[in-house]
Scaffold this motif. Structure first.
Motif, short mmCIF file in Angstrom:
data_model
loop_
_atom_site.label_atom_id
_atom_site.label_comp_id
_atom_site.label_asym_id
_atom_site.label_seq_id
_atom_site.Cartn_x
_atom_site.Cartn_y
_atom_site.Cartn_z
N LEU A 1 -19.65 5.00 -0.57
CA LEU A 1 -18.77 5.41 -1.67
C LEU A 1 -17.36 4.84 -1.50
CD1 LEU A 1 -19.73 9.16 -2.22
CD2 LEU A 1 -20.09 7.26 -3.79
N VAL A 2 -16.91 4.72 -0.27
CA VAL A 2 -15.59 4.16 -0.02
C VAL A 2 -15.60 2.64 -0.16
CG1 VAL A 2 -13.83 3.84 1.77
CG2 VAL A 2 -14.86 6.08 1.41
N SER A 3 -16.70 2.00 0.22
CA SER A 3 -16.73 0.54 0.21
C SER A 3 -16.74 -0.05 -1.20
CB SER A 3 -17.91 0.02 1.02
OG SER A 3 -19.13 0.35 0.39
N VAL A 4 -17.23 0.68 -2.19
CA VAL A 4 -17.26 0.14 -3.56
C VAL A 4 -15.84 -0.04 -4.12
CG1 VAL A 4 -17.98 0.61 -5.93
CG2 VAL A 4 -19.60 0.91 -4.05
N PRO A 5 -15.00 1.02 -4.18
CA PRO A 5 -13.64 0.77 -4.68
C PRO A 5 -12.83 -0.16 -3.77
CG PRO A 5 -13.89 3.07 -4.03
CD PRO A 5 -15.22 2.43 -3.91
N LEU A 6 -13.10 -0.12 -2.47
CA LEU A 6 -12.41 -1.03 -1.56
C LEU A 6 -12.76 -2.47 -1.88
CD1 LEU A 6 -10.60 -1.37 0.91
CD2 LEU A 6 -12.63 -1.15 2.33
N GLY A 7 -14.03 -2.75 -2.16
CA GLY A 7 -14.45 -4.09 -2.54
C GLY A 7 -13.85 -4.54 -3.86
N LEU A 8 -13.77 -3.61 -4.82
CA LEU A 8 -13.16 -3.94 -6.11
C LEU A 8 -11.67 -4.25 -5.96
CD1 LEU A 8 -14.93 -1.32 -8.38
CD2 LEU A 8 -15.36 -3.78 -8.28
N LEU A 9 -10.99 -3.45 -5.14
CA LEU A 9 -9.58 -3.71 -4.87
C LEU A 9 -9.40 -5.06 -4.19
CD1 LEU A 9 -6.57 -2.86 -4.56
CD2 LEU A 9 -7.23 -1.83 -2.39
N ALA A 10 -10.28 -5.38 -3.25
CA ALA A 10 -10.20 -6.66 -2.56
C ALA A 10 -10.37 -7.82 -3.53
CB ALA A 10 -11.26 -6.73 -1.46
N ILE B 1 -7.64 -10.82 -4.56
CA ILE B 1 -7.96 -12.24 -4.42
C ILE B 1 -7.77 -12.96 -5.76
CG2 ILE B 1 -9.84 -13.88 -4.00
CD1 ILE B 1 -10.89 -11.82 -1.91
N VAL B 2 -8.21 -12.34 -6.85
CA VAL B 2 -8.16 -12.98 -8.17
C VAL B 2 -6.77 -12.91 -8.79
CG1 VAL B 2 -9.08 -12.86 -10.52
CG2 VAL B 2 -10.60 -12.59 -8.58
N ARG B 3 -6.07 -11.77 -8.65
CA ARG B 3 -4.76 -11.58 -9.30
C ARG B 3 -3.69 -11.18 -8.28
NH1 ARG B 3 -4.02 -10.85 -15.08
NH2 ARG B 3 -2.16 -9.94 -14.19
N PRO B 4 -3.33 -12.08 -7.39
CA PRO B 4 -2.30 -11.74 -6.39
C PRO B 4 -0.90 -11.80 -6.99
CG PRO B 4 -2.91 -14.00 -6.14
CD PRO B 4 -3.80 -13.44 -7.24
N ILE C 1 -4.95 -13.03 1.58
CA ILE C 1 -5.40 -12.73 2.95
C ILE C 1 -5.80 -11.26 3.04
CG2 ILE C 1 -4.64 -12.45 5.34
CD1 ILE C 1 -2.93 -14.94 4.97
N ALA C 2 -4.96 -10.37 2.51
CA ALA C 2 -5.28 -8.94 2.53
C ALA C 2 -6.56 -8.67 1.75
CB ALA C 2 -4.12 -8.14 1.93
N GLY C 3 -6.73 -9.33 0.61
CA GLY C 3 -7.96 -9.16 -0.17
C GLY C 3 -9.19 -9.61 0.58
N ALA C 4 -9.08 -10.73 1.29
CA ALA C 4 -10.22 -11.24 2.06
C ALA C 4 -10.56 -10.29 3.21
CB ALA C 4 -9.92 -12.63 2.59
N VAL C 5 -9.55 -9.77 3.89
CA VAL C 5 -9.79 -8.83 4.99
C VAL C 5 -10.44 -7.56 4.46
CG1 VAL C 5 -8.64 -7.34 6.69
CG2 VAL C 5 -8.00 -9.74 6.50
N LEU C 6 -9.93 -7.05 3.33
CA LEU C 6 -10.50 -5.84 2.75
C LEU C 6 -11.93 -6.07 2.25
CD1 LEU C 6 -7.43 -4.43 0.80
CD2 LEU C 6 -8.44 -3.53 2.90
N ALA C 7 -12.21 -7.26 1.72
CA ALA C 7 -13.56 -7.57 1.26
C ALA C 7 -14.54 -7.59 2.44
CB ALA C 7 -13.58 -8.91 0.53
#
Length: 154
Positions: free
Chosen positions: A51-60, A64-67, A16-22
């Motif tokens: 610049l902030v959205s790229v690492p944020l998207g990677l973290l998201a 999602i993939v490795r919770p 859920i957190a990953g989806a919200v961050l994505a």
């Protein structure tokens, strides 16, 4: 509650957190395209959100993939605080253009500090200091134009 059910619940929370961050990362990238760059401006105001959205998207995507690294669900107080931070960030984005950078940042930092337990005597001076320091950093050091307060535009 068994260990497996607890782990699945934590995995679900991470997803859920990953989806919200994505969604937040995609929204920041998309909205950054609407910022107007001045004439002969080498770096526009949309660079920082991108610049902030790229690492944020990677973290998201990673969440999602490795919770499941944190196997505990936050309590009600922590969930309310997280919801408050999300609402605060949305309000900050909404008020940044009409209010200008310094007042919006001042209000957002003070409210954020209060959400995490700071007293008013701590939050107000540090909010002012942080807002002014970030303004000087972006506007003068990095040369990234920020929204001015209403009535102060040249």
């Amino acid at each position: 509650m068994s260990e497996a059910v607890s782990s699945e619940r934590a995995d679900f929370g991470d997803r859920i957190a990953g989806a919200v961050l994505a969604v937040l990362a995609l929204g920041a990238w998309w909205h950054a395209g609407s910022f107007v760059t001045g004439f002969m401006q080498p770096v526009g105001p949309g660079v920082f959100p991108r610049l902030v959205s790229v690492p944020l998207g990677l973290l998201a995507l990673y969440l999602i993939v490795r919770p499941g690294l944190n196997h505990r669900w936050p309590g009600a107080a922590a969930l309310c605080r997280q919801l408050g931070v999300l609402l605060l960030l949305g309000a900050y984005a909404a008020f940044l253009e009409p209010w200008g950078f310094v007042p919006s940042t001042l209000v957002a930092t003070v409210v954020l500090m209060r959400l995490f337990g700071a007293r008013w005597r701590q939050a107000l001076p540090y909010g002012v200091l942080l807002g002014l320091a970030l303004y000087v950093l972006f506007e003068f050091v990095l040369g990234i134009p920020l929204p001015d307060m209403p009535g102060l535009s040249v």
